[in-house]
Design a protein around this motif. Structure first.
Motif, short mmCIF file in Angstrom:
data_model
loop_
_atom_site.label_atom_id
_atom_site.label_comp_id
_atom_site.label_asym_id
_atom_site.label_seq_id
_atom_site.Cartn_x
_atom_site.Cartn_y
_atom_site.Cartn_z
N ASP A 169 16.76 11.31 8.47
CA ASP A 169 15.85 11.15 7.53
C ASP A 169 15.02 9.97 7.80
N ALA A 170 15.70 8.71 7.85
CA ALA A 170 14.78 7.55 8.02
C ALA A 170 13.91 7.87 9.16
N ALA A 171 13.94 8.49 10.37
CA ALA A 171 12.82 8.58 11.38
C ALA A 171 11.88 9.36 10.80
N LEU A 172 12.43 10.44 10.15
CA LEU A 172 11.31 11.52 9.87
C LEU A 172 10.38 10.79 8.72
N VAL A 173 11.10 10.31 7.73
CA VAL A 173 10.10 9.55 6.72
C VAL A 173 9.23 8.28 7.44
N ARG A 174 9.50 7.63 8.30
CA ARG A 174 8.80 6.60 9.12
C ARG A 174 7.63 7.27 9.82
N VAL A 175 7.87 8.43 10.55
CA VAL A 175 6.84 9.20 11.09
C VAL A 175 5.57 9.66 10.14
N TRP A 176 5.97 10.12 8.91
CA TRP A 176 5.01 10.87 7.85
C TRP A 176 4.71 9.42 7.38
N GLN A 177 4.94 8.32 7.04
CA GLN A 177 4.46 7.25 6.45
C GLN A 177 3.66 6.64 7.47
N GLU A 178 3.63 6.72 8.62
CA GLU A 178 2.61 6.25 9.57
C GLU A 178 1.25 7.34 9.51
N ILE A 179 1.63 8.68 9.53
CA ILE A 179 0.55 9.74 9.31
C ILE A 179 -0.19 9.50 8.15
N MET A 180 0.43 9.16 6.96
CA MET A 180 -0.12 9.04 5.74
C MET A 180 -1.01 7.72 5.67
N GLY A 181 -0.42 6.58 6.35
CA GLY A 181 -1.12 5.48 6.07
C GLY A 181 -2.64 5.55 7.12
N ALA A 182 -2.45 6.16 8.33
CA ALA A 182 -3.53 6.63 9.07
C ALA A 182 -4.55 7.12 8.23
N SER A 183 -4.11 8.42 7.83
CA SER A 183 -5.16 9.23 6.73
C SER A 183 -5.66 8.34 5.92
N LEU A 184 -4.98 7.46 5.10
CA LEU A 184 -5.79 6.87 3.88
C LEU A 184 -6.38 5.67 4.43
N ALA A 185 -6.26 5.29 5.61
CA ALA A 185 -7.36 4.02 6.36
C ALA A 185 -8.77 5.02 6.58
N LEU A 186 -8.54 6.31 6.89
CA LEU A 186 -9.82 6.95 7.15
C LEU A 186 -10.64 7.47 5.93
N GLN A 187 -9.98 7.36 5.09
CA GLN A 187 -10.66 7.87 3.51
C GLN A 187 -11.61 6.76 3.07
N GLY A 188 -11.53 5.48 3.53
CA GLY A 188 -12.55 4.46 3.03
C GLY A 188 -11.73 2.90 2.96
N SER A 189 -12.47 2.11 2.54
CA SER A 189 -11.89 0.81 2.59
C SER A 189 -10.57 0.72 1.87
N PHE A 190 -9.48 0.26 2.67
CA PHE A 190 -8.24 -0.22 1.60
C PHE A 190 -7.54 -1.21 2.37
N SER A 191 -7.07 -2.15 1.70
CA SER A 191 -6.60 -3.36 2.18
C SER A 191 -5.31 -3.75 1.19
N VAL A 192 -4.22 -4.44 1.95
CA VAL A 192 -3.04 -4.75 1.35
C VAL A 192 -2.82 -6.12 1.54
N GLY A 193 -2.47 -7.02 0.23
CA GLY A 193 -2.30 -8.27 0.52
C GLY A 193 -0.84 -8.47 0.04
N ILE A 194 -0.10 -9.44 0.87
CA ILE A 194 1.06 -9.65 0.80
C ILE A 194 1.75 -10.96 0.42
N PHE A 195 2.74 -11.02 -0.36
CA PHE A 195 2.97 -12.44 -0.84
C PHE A 195 4.10 -12.86 0.53
N ALA A 196 3.67 -14.05 1.02
CA ALA A 196 4.41 -14.61 2.37
C ALA A 196 5.63 -14.96 2.02
N ASP A 197 6.69 -14.47 2.82
CA ASP A 197 7.95 -15.08 2.76
C ASP A 197 8.51 -15.32 3.89
#
Length: 285
Positions: free
Chosen positions: A76-104
Protein backbone atom coordinates in the motif's frame (compact mmCIF):
# COMPACT_ATOMS: atom_id res chain seq x y z
CA UNK A 1 28.03 -32.26 -0.40
CA UNK A 2 27.71 -30.07 -3.43
CA UNK A 3 24.54 -28.03 -3.86
CA UNK A 4 23.38 -27.42 -7.38
CA UNK A 5 21.70 -24.10 -8.09
CA UNK A 6 18.25 -24.45 -9.64
CA UNK A 7 18.18 -23.96 -13.37
CA UNK A 8 16.27 -20.92 -14.58
CA UNK A 9 14.15 -21.33 -17.66
CA UNK A 10 15.63 -18.49 -19.74
CA UNK A 11 12.84 -18.62 -22.31
CA UNK A 12 10.18 -18.16 -19.61
CA UNK A 13 12.23 -15.39 -17.97
CA UNK A 14 12.55 -13.49 -21.24
CA UNK A 15 8.83 -13.89 -21.91
CA UNK A 16 8.03 -12.42 -18.50
CA UNK A 17 10.38 -9.51 -19.11
CA UNK A 18 8.70 -8.80 -22.42
CA UNK A 19 5.33 -8.83 -20.67
CA UNK A 20 6.64 -6.31 -18.11
CA UNK A 21 7.92 -4.08 -20.92
CA UNK A 22 4.51 -4.22 -22.58
CA UNK A 23 2.76 -3.35 -19.32
CA UNK A 24 5.16 -0.45 -18.75
CA UNK A 25 4.28 0.97 -22.17
CA UNK A 26 0.57 0.65 -21.42
CA UNK A 27 0.99 2.36 -18.05
CA UNK A 28 3.03 5.14 -19.64
CA UNK A 29 0.38 5.68 -22.30
CA UNK A 30 -2.32 5.99 -19.63
CA UNK A 31 -0.13 8.35 -17.60
CA UNK A 32 0.35 10.63 -20.61
CA UNK A 33 -3.41 10.62 -21.20
CA UNK A 34 -4.00 11.50 -17.54
CA UNK A 35 -1.69 14.51 -17.78
CA UNK A 36 -3.36 15.57 -21.02
CA UNK A 37 -6.66 15.74 -19.13
CA UNK A 38 -4.88 17.53 -16.28
CA UNK A 39 -3.75 20.16 -18.79
CA UNK A 40 -7.35 20.75 -19.82
CA UNK A 41 -8.35 21.10 -16.16
CA UNK A 42 -5.49 23.58 -15.66
CA UNK A 43 -6.67 25.70 -18.61
CA UNK A 44 -10.20 25.78 -17.22
CA UNK A 45 -9.01 26.78 -13.75
CA UNK A 46 -6.78 29.52 -15.18
CA UNK A 47 -9.82 30.99 -16.90
CA UNK A 48 -11.60 30.95 -13.52
CA UNK A 49 -8.59 32.51 -11.77
CA UNK A 50 -8.40 29.93 -9.00
CA UNK A 51 -5.93 31.03 -6.32
CA UNK A 52 -5.14 27.64 -4.78
CA UNK A 53 -6.00 24.48 -6.70
CA UNK A 54 -5.11 21.99 -3.99
CA UNK A 55 -8.06 19.99 -2.68
CA UNK A 56 -6.77 18.01 0.31
CA UNK A 57 -10.15 16.37 0.87
CA UNK A 58 -10.30 15.04 -2.69
CA UNK A 59 -6.70 13.85 -2.40
CA UNK A 60 -7.57 11.87 0.75
CA UNK A 61 -10.69 10.36 -0.81
CA UNK A 62 -8.83 9.30 -3.96
CA UNK A 63 -6.02 7.64 -2.00
CA UNK A 64 -8.42 5.87 0.35
CA UNK A 65 -10.35 4.53 -2.63
CA UNK A 66 -7.16 3.24 -4.25
CA UNK A 67 -6.07 1.44 -1.11
CA UNK A 68 -9.52 0.00 -0.42
CA UNK A 69 -9.66 -1.69 -3.85
CA UNK A 70 -5.99 -2.66 -3.90
CA UNK A 71 -4.77 -6.23 -3.67
CA UNK A 72 -1.76 -8.21 -4.74
CA UNK A 73 1.95 -7.99 -3.96
CA UNK A 74 2.44 -4.23 -4.32
CA UNK A 75 2.57 -2.68 -0.80
CA UNK A 76 0.00 0.00 0.00
CA UNK A 77 2.78 2.44 0.92
CA UNK A 78 4.35 2.10 -2.54
CA UNK A 79 0.98 2.51 -4.27
CA UNK A 80 0.22 5.68 -2.30
CA UNK A 81 3.68 7.12 -2.99
CA UNK A 82 3.23 6.67 -6.75
CA UNK A 83 -0.13 8.44 -6.76
CA UNK A 84 1.07 11.25 -4.50
CA UNK A 85 3.79 11.98 -7.06
CA UNK A 86 1.22 11.93 -9.88
CA UNK A 87 -1.15 14.24 -8.01
CA UNK A 88 1.66 16.58 -6.98
CA UNK A 89 2.90 16.96 -10.56
CA UNK A 90 -0.68 17.48 -11.73
CA UNK A 91 -1.16 20.18 -9.10
CA UNK A 92 2.00 21.96 -10.22
CA UNK A 93 0.65 22.09 -13.79
CA UNK A 94 -2.55 23.80 -12.66
CA UNK A 95 -0.92 27.04 -11.54
CA UNK A 96 1.45 28.57 -9.03
CA UNK A 97 1.69 26.41 -5.91
CA UNK A 98 4.34 26.65 -3.20
CA UNK A 99 4.91 25.01 0.15
CA UNK A 100 6.78 26.56 3.07
CA UNK A 101 8.17 24.19 5.69
CA UNK A 102 9.29 24.85 9.22
CA UNK A 103 12.97 23.89 9.35
CA UNK A 104 13.78 21.06 11.76
CA UNK A 105 17.11 19.39 12.44
CA UNK A 106 16.12 15.92 11.29
CA UNK A 107 14.56 17.12 8.05
CA UNK A 108 11.47 15.10 8.91
CA UNK A 109 9.02 17.87 8.03
CA UNK A 110 10.66 18.31 4.63
CA UNK A 111 10.30 14.57 4.00
CA UNK A 112 6.66 14.59 5.12
CA UNK A 113 5.85 17.50 2.80
CA UNK A 114 7.72 15.97 -0.14
CA UNK A 115 5.96 12.63 0.31
CA UNK A 116 2.54 14.29 0.55
CA UNK A 117 2.85 16.86 -2.24
CA UNK A 118 5.36 15.08 -4.47
CA UNK A 119 8.92 15.96 -5.40
CA UNK A 120 7.93 18.34 -8.22
CA UNK A 121 6.25 20.96 -5.99
CA UNK A 122 8.27 24.09 -5.10
CA UNK A 123 9.26 23.93 -1.41
CA UNK A 124 11.26 26.25 0.86
CA UNK A 125 12.27 26.18 4.52
CA UNK A 126 11.95 28.86 7.17
CA UNK A 127 12.87 28.77 10.85
CA UNK A 128 9.94 30.95 11.95
CA UNK A 129 6.42 29.56 12.33
CA UNK A 130 5.02 33.10 12.56
CA UNK A 131 6.69 34.02 9.25
CA UNK A 132 5.17 30.97 7.55
CA UNK A 133 1.67 31.77 8.82
CA UNK A 134 2.09 35.39 7.71
CA UNK A 135 3.28 34.29 4.25
CA UNK A 136 0.15 32.15 3.78
CA UNK A 137 -2.02 35.04 4.99
CA UNK A 138 -0.36 37.38 2.48
CA UNK A 139 -0.68 34.91 -0.39
CA UNK A 140 3.09 34.49 -0.74
CA UNK A 141 2.81 30.78 0.08
CA UNK A 142 0.05 28.34 -0.81
CA UNK A 143 0.66 26.06 2.17
CA UNK A 144 2.66 26.13 5.40
CA UNK A 145 3.76 22.83 6.96
CA UNK A 146 4.30 23.14 10.72
CA UNK A 147 5.18 20.53 13.34
CA UNK A 148 2.51 18.92 15.47
CA UNK A 149 2.23 20.99 18.67
CA UNK A 150 4.07 19.92 21.79
CA UNK A 151 3.41 20.78 25.41
CA UNK A 152 5.50 23.58 26.86
CA UNK A 153 6.10 25.57 23.67
CA UNK A 154 6.75 29.25 24.33
CA UNK A 155 4.86 30.64 21.32
CA UNK A 156 2.71 27.88 19.79
CA UNK A 157 1.76 28.52 16.18
CA UNK A 158 -1.78 27.28 16.70
CA UNK A 159 -2.47 30.08 19.17
CA UNK A 160 -1.77 32.61 16.39
CA UNK A 161 -4.54 31.02 14.32
CA UNK A 162 -7.12 32.18 16.86
CA UNK A 163 -6.45 35.72 15.58
CA UNK A 164 -6.17 34.83 11.86
CA UNK A 165 -9.19 34.75 9.58
CA UNK A 166 -9.35 32.25 6.76
CA UNK A 167 -6.17 30.27 7.50
CA UNK A 168 -7.01 26.74 8.56
CA UNK A 169 -5.42 23.39 9.24
CA UNK A 170 -6.52 21.47 6.14
CA UNK A 171 -4.36 18.33 6.35
CA UNK A 172 -2.49 16.31 8.92
CA UNK A 173 0.71 14.65 7.75
CA UNK A 174 1.39 11.89 7.12
CA UNK A 175 -2.01 10.98 5.73
CA UNK A 176 -0.62 7.52 4.93
CA UNK A 177 2.36 6.50 7.03
CA UNK A 178 5.42 4.80 5.59
CA UNK A 179 7.48 2.05 7.23
CA UNK A 180 10.86 3.83 6.99
CA UNK A 181 9.84 7.32 8.15
CA UNK A 182 12.33 9.13 10.39
CA UNK A 183 11.27 10.31 13.84
CA UNK A 184 7.96 8.49 13.56
CA UNK A 185 7.09 9.25 17.21
CA UNK A 186 7.33 13.04 16.80
CA UNK A 187 3.65 13.46 15.97
CA UNK A 188 3.84 14.48 12.33
CA UNK A 189 2.78 17.87 11.02
CA UNK A 190 -0.13 20.08 10.01
CA UNK A 191 -0.63 21.79 6.66
CA UNK A 192 -2.18 25.27 6.86
CA UNK A 193 -3.80 27.05 3.92
CA UNK A 194 -6.47 29.56 2.94
CA UNK A 195 -8.91 26.93 1.71
CA UNK A 196 -12.48 25.90 2.33
CA UNK A 197 -12.63 22.58 4.16
CA UNK A 198 -14.29 19.55 2.55
CA UNK A 199 -15.89 16.63 4.35
CA UNK A 200 -14.36 13.30 3.31
CA UNK A 201 -16.37 10.82 5.37
CA UNK A 202 -13.69 10.25 7.99
CA UNK A 203 -12.45 13.53 9.37
CA UNK A 204 -11.13 15.37 12.38
CA UNK A 205 -11.65 18.95 13.52
CA UNK A 206 -9.12 21.15 15.30
CA UNK A 207 -10.39 23.54 17.98
CA UNK A 208 -8.70 26.00 20.30
CA UNK A 209 -10.76 25.90 23.49
CA UNK A 210 -10.50 28.61 26.15
CA UNK A 211 -11.34 27.22 29.57
CA UNK A 212 -10.62 27.76 33.23
CA UNK A 213 -6.91 27.49 33.93
CA UNK A 214 -7.37 25.12 36.87
CA UNK A 215 -9.57 22.68 34.94
CA UNK A 216 -8.01 19.35 34.08
CA UNK A 217 -7.73 18.18 30.48
CA UNK A 218 -10.17 15.33 31.05
CA UNK A 219 -12.70 17.73 32.55
CA UNK A 220 -12.39 20.04 29.53
CA UNK A 221 -13.03 17.18 27.10
CA UNK A 222 -16.01 16.00 29.16
CA UNK A 223 -17.45 19.51 29.25
CA UNK A 224 -16.96 19.87 25.51
CA UNK A 225 -19.00 16.71 24.98
CA UNK A 226 -16.90 15.45 22.07
CA UNK A 227 -14.80 12.37 21.46
CA UNK A 228 -11.22 13.41 20.87
CA UNK A 229 -7.99 14.37 22.54
CA UNK A 230 -6.08 17.38 23.81
CA UNK A 231 -2.88 17.86 21.81
CA UNK A 232 -1.38 20.82 23.69
CA UNK A 233 -2.20 23.75 25.94
CA UNK A 234 -1.01 27.33 26.40
CA UNK A 235 -1.62 30.18 28.82
CA UNK A 236 -4.09 32.84 27.71
CA UNK A 237 -2.06 36.02 27.08
CA UNK A 238 -4.57 38.35 28.74
CA UNK A 239 -5.98 36.33 31.63
CA UNK A 240 -4.26 34.37 34.38
CA UNK A 241 -7.38 32.35 35.20
CA UNK A 242 -7.83 31.03 31.65
CA UNK A 243 -5.91 28.57 29.53
CA UNK A 244 -6.16 27.52 25.88
CA UNK A 245 -6.35 23.84 24.93
CA UNK A 246 -5.76 22.54 21.43
CA UNK A 247 -8.41 19.87 20.94
CA UNK A 248 -8.75 17.40 18.09
CA UNK A 249 -12.27 15.99 17.86
CA UNK A 250 -13.16 12.85 15.92
CA UNK A 251 -15.71 14.23 13.48
CA UNK A 252 -16.22 16.89 10.83
CA UNK A 253 -17.44 20.19 12.23
CA UNK A 254 -18.09 22.91 9.70
CA UNK A 255 -16.47 26.28 10.47
CA UNK A 256 -19.97 27.78 10.26
CA UNK A 257 -21.43 25.36 12.81
CA UNK A 258 -21.54 26.02 16.53
CA UNK A 259 -21.07 23.75 19.50
CA UNK A 260 -23.37 24.13 22.50
CA UNK A 261 -21.24 24.94 25.53
CA UNK A 262 -23.47 24.10 28.49
CA UNK A 263 -20.63 24.04 31.00
CA UNK A 264 -19.27 27.23 32.61
CA UNK A 265 -15.89 25.50 32.50
CA UNK A 266 -15.52 26.39 28.81
CA UNK A 267 -15.54 30.09 28.00
CA UNK A 268 -15.28 29.99 24.20
CA UNK A 269 -13.63 28.17 21.30
CA UNK A 270 -12.08 28.92 17.90
CA UNK A 271 -12.42 26.63 14.89
CA UNK A 272 -8.89 26.06 13.52
CA UNK A 273 -9.61 23.64 10.71
CA UNK A 274 -10.78 20.23 9.48
CA UNK A 275 -8.85 17.48 7.73
CA UNK A 276 -9.03 13.85 6.71
CA UNK A 277 -8.18 11.45 9.50
CA UNK A 278 -4.82 9.73 8.99
CA UNK A 279 -5.28 6.38 7.30
CA UNK A 280 -4.15 3.25 9.11
CA UNK A 281 -3.78 -0.05 7.34
CA UNK A 282 -2.17 -3.34 8.36
CA UNK A 283 -0.87 -3.94 4.83
CA UNK A 284 2.27 -1.85 4.47
CA UNK A 285 4.38 -4.40 2.63
Amino acid sequence: MTLTAPTIDQNELEALRREIDSLDREMHTLLMRRFEVTGRVAALKRSQQSANNWRPGRQAQLLRALVSRHNGNCPDAALVRVWQEIMGASLALQGSFSVGIFADKAGELWNLARDHFGSYIAMTEQDSADALVSAVAAGDLSVAVLPAPQQGEASPWWLALTEQKGIRAVARLPLFDTPNRRDAQAGGAFALARLDVEETGEDRTLLAVLAAADAGDKAVLTALGEAGRILASADAPDAEDERWRLVEIDRFLSPDASLPLPSPLIHRYCHLGCYAAPYTTPHQG
